[in-house]
Scaffold this active site. Structure first.
Site, PDB file in Angstrom:
ATOM      1  N   ASN A 116       0.798  -1.226   0.000  1.00  0.00           N
ATOM      2  CA  ASN A 116       0.000   0.000   0.000  1.00  0.00           C
ATOM      3  C   ASN A 116       0.835   1.283   0.000  1.00  0.00           C
ATOM      4  O   ASN A 116       0.325   2.342  -0.356  1.00  0.00           O
ATOM      5  CB  ASN A 116      -0.920  -0.057   1.242  1.00  0.00           C
ATOM      6  CG  ASN A 116      -1.576   1.239   1.562  1.00  0.00           C
ATOM      7  OD1 ASN A 116      -2.568   1.614   0.942  1.00  0.00           O
ATOM      8  ND2 ASN A 116      -1.029   1.967   2.551  1.00  0.00           N
TER       9      ASN A 116
ATOM     10  N   TYR B 294       3.948   8.952 -10.659  1.00  0.00           N
ATOM     11  CA  TYR B 294       2.928   8.328  -9.799  1.00  0.00           C
ATOM     12  C   TYR B 294       1.946   7.521 -10.659  1.00  0.00           C
ATOM     13  O   TYR B 294       1.635   6.367 -10.349  1.00  0.00           O
ATOM     14  CB  TYR B 294       2.209   9.429  -9.022  1.00  0.00           C
ATOM     15  CG  TYR B 294       1.145   8.963  -8.045  1.00  0.00           C
ATOM     16  CD1 TYR B 294       1.507   8.422  -6.807  1.00  0.00           C
ATOM     17  CD2 TYR B 294      -0.206   9.085  -8.349  1.00  0.00           C
ATOM     18  CE1 TYR B 294       0.530   8.020  -5.904  1.00  0.00           C
ATOM     19  CE2 TYR B 294      -1.182   8.686  -7.447  1.00  0.00           C
ATOM     20  CZ  TYR B 294      -0.808   8.154  -6.230  1.00  0.00           C
ATOM     21  OH  TYR B 294      -1.777   7.757  -5.338  1.00  0.00           O
TER      22      TYR B 294
HETATM   23  N1  LIG Z   1      -5.538   9.318  -0.185  1.00  0.00           N
HETATM   24  C1  LIG Z   1      -5.925   9.270  -1.453  1.00  0.00           C
HETATM   25  O1  LIG Z   1      -6.712  10.135  -1.911  1.00  0.00           O
HETATM   26  C2  LIG Z   1      -5.449   8.170  -2.356  1.00  0.00           C
HETATM   27  C3  LIG Z   1      -6.024   8.048  -3.621  1.00  0.00           C
HETATM   28  C4  LIG Z   1      -5.597   7.038  -4.464  1.00  0.00           C
HETATM   29  C5  LIG Z   1      -4.613   6.161  -4.046  1.00  0.00           C
HETATM   30  N2  LIG Z   1      -4.061   6.308  -2.823  1.00  0.00           N
HETATM   31  C6  LIG Z   1      -3.016   5.373  -2.436  1.00  0.00           C
HETATM   32  O2  LIG Z   1      -3.290   4.855  -1.166  1.00  0.00           O
HETATM   33  C7  LIG Z   1      -2.065   4.448  -0.556  1.00  0.00           C
HETATM   34  C8  LIG Z   1      -2.000   5.016   0.833  1.00  0.00           C
HETATM   35  O3  LIG Z   1      -2.031   6.426   0.729  1.00  0.00           O
HETATM   36  P1  LIG Z   1      -2.564   7.373   1.902  1.00  0.00           P
HETATM   37  O4  LIG Z   1      -3.459   8.363   1.272  1.00  0.00           O
HETATM   38  O5  LIG Z   1      -3.037   6.546   3.027  1.00  0.00           O
HETATM   39  O6  LIG Z   1      -1.208   8.155   2.247  1.00  0.00           O
HETATM   40  P2  LIG Z   1      -0.487   8.474   3.634  1.00  0.00           P
HETATM   41  O7  LIG Z   1       0.525   9.511   3.278  1.00  0.00           O
HETATM   42  O8  LIG Z   1      -1.467   8.769   4.704  1.00  0.00           O
HETATM   43  O9  LIG Z   1       0.249   7.096   3.986  1.00  0.00           O
HETATM   44  C9  LIG Z   1       1.297   6.593   3.204  1.00  0.00           C
HETATM   45  C10 LIG Z   1       2.273   5.905   4.138  1.00  0.00           C
HETATM   46  O10 LIG Z   1       3.290   5.294   3.328  1.00  0.00           O
HETATM   47  C11 LIG Z   1       4.511   5.462   4.018  1.00  0.00           C
HETATM   48  N3  LIG Z   1       5.645   5.319   3.111  1.00  0.00           N
HETATM   49  C12 LIG Z   1       6.048   6.195   2.164  1.00  0.00           C
HETATM   50  N4  LIG Z   1       7.162   5.743   1.569  1.00  0.00           N
HETATM   51  C13 LIG Z   1       7.456   4.570   2.154  1.00  0.00           C
HETATM   52  C14 LIG Z   1       8.513   3.629   1.973  1.00  0.00           C
HETATM   53  N5  LIG Z   1       9.498   3.819   1.069  1.00  0.00           N
HETATM   54  N6  LIG Z   1       8.524   2.506   2.746  1.00  0.00           N
HETATM   55  C15 LIG Z   1       7.564   2.312   3.673  1.00  0.00           C
HETATM   56  N7  LIG Z   1       6.554   3.173   3.890  1.00  0.00           N
HETATM   57  C16 LIG Z   1       6.510   4.291   3.141  1.00  0.00           C
HETATM   58  C17 LIG Z   1       4.414   6.850   4.626  1.00  0.00           C
HETATM   59  O11 LIG Z   1       5.346   7.039   5.680  1.00  0.00           O
HETATM   60  C18 LIG Z   1       2.974   6.877   5.096  1.00  0.00           C
HETATM   61  O12 LIG Z   1       2.865   6.429   6.434  1.00  0.00           O
HETATM   62  C19 LIG Z   1      -0.961   4.934  -1.488  1.00  0.00           C
HETATM   63  O13 LIG Z   1      -0.552   3.877  -2.326  1.00  0.00           O
HETATM   64  C20 LIG Z   1      -1.641   5.991  -2.304  1.00  0.00           C
HETATM   65  O14 LIG Z   1      -1.030   6.179  -3.555  1.00  0.00           O
HETATM   66  C21 LIG Z   1      -4.448   7.286  -1.956  1.00  0.00           C
END
Ligand SMILES: NC(=O)c1ccc[n+]([C@@H]2O[C@H](COP(=O)([O-])OP(=O)(O)OC[C@H]3O[C@@H](n4cnc5c(N)ncnc54)[C@H](O)[C@@H]3O)[C@@H](O)[C@H]2O)c1
Length: 244
Positions: free
Chosen positions: A80, A148
């Protein structure tokens, strides 16, 4: 929203990357609430989910996956974590491109390579279950997201590929979230947020728990006939065209 009676992961062991925040933290909490022993993996200094073990590590590094494997057998892996740096292609450095691809795409390959062959089985199914977090960016272009989007598009293809390679031994599916209110939105101003909400049918941001619920379903034996599927969880963001 979680049915407190559901224990779909009792006795199971799950790994969730990006598990210290947002969708990953909600997923870790959901799997734990349903009985799983959960290991959250993240680069953040500490985990923030009660009742979940924590491993600090960068998922784009092979050594992190060796440490995860040392935790013990795994039934469910949720890949994730992501990295995003908003800039058009001509302002994206090669280092930034490489970083977004390595965290956003290569890490899922590393997870699959290390864990899928050893998955031990879930709720009577022949094998374990992997769920990958892609994005609606895999489907639709938005300015400023070349790396991305490439990573997220790659994840949908990789999901299908892994499903074929590891089925029927393990199931592999992915979710494509739309706008979900997590700390990832901290860098977006009020106007940008309002535009994203307007672009949904449901007229609001999703909550991390609403994506976690779909991830948990896909990971569970309830999704026993699903593999290689990409499930959109976006409040209708990808099906509406604003004609204004
Ligand atoms: N929030 C949205 O609107 C949205 C929309 C589409 C997709 N996503 C996807 O959902 C997933 C989670 O996103 P989110 O919104 O919860 O973001 P978030 O920023 O709240 O959480 C992401 C987490 O990933 C961790 N992370 C980053 N790089 C890392 C690495 N190299 N190794 C280990 N951990 C790492 C960060 O420290 C953070 O805790 C992501 O893949 C994101 O692309 C989110």
């Amino acid at each position: 929203m979680s049915d407190p009676g559901m224990r779909r992961f009792a006795g199971r062991r799950a790994v969730v990357t990006g598990g210290a925040s947002g969708i990953g933290a909600a997923t870790a909490a959901r799997l734990a609430a349903e009985g799983a022993a959960v290991l959250a993996v993240d680069v953040a200094p500490e985990g923030r989910v009660a009742g979940v073990e924590y491993l600090r590590g960068d998922v784009s590094k092979e050594e992190t996956w060796e440490r995860v494997a040392a935790w013990g057998p795994v039934d469910v892996v949720v890949s994730n974590a992501a990295a995003v740096q908003v800039a058009p292609a001509h302002e994206t450095s090669l280092a930034s491109w490489d970083r977004q691809l390595s965290v956003g795409l290569t890490a899922t390959f590393l997870a699959a390579r290390r864990l899928l062959p050893g998955m031990s089985g879930i709720s009577g199914l022949p094998g374990g279950s992997m769920v990958v977090t892609s994005s609606v960016h895999a489907l639709v272009g938005l300015p400023g997201h070349p790396a991305y989007a490439a990573a997220k598009g790659g994840l949908t293809a990789l999901t299908r590929q892994l499903a074929v390679e590891y089925g029927p031994y393990a199931r592999v599916n992915c979710v494509l979230p739309g706008p979900v209110m997590t700390p990832a939105w901290d860098r977006v101003d009020e106007r940008g947020r309002a535009d994203s909400v307007r672009a949904t049918v449901l007229g609001r941001f999703g909550e991390p728990e609403e994506v976690a619920a779909v991830i948990a379903f896909l990971a569970s034996a309830e999704a026993s006939f699903m593999t290689g599927a990409c499930v959109v969880v976006d409040g209708g963001w990808s099906v509406v065209k604003d004609s204004a």
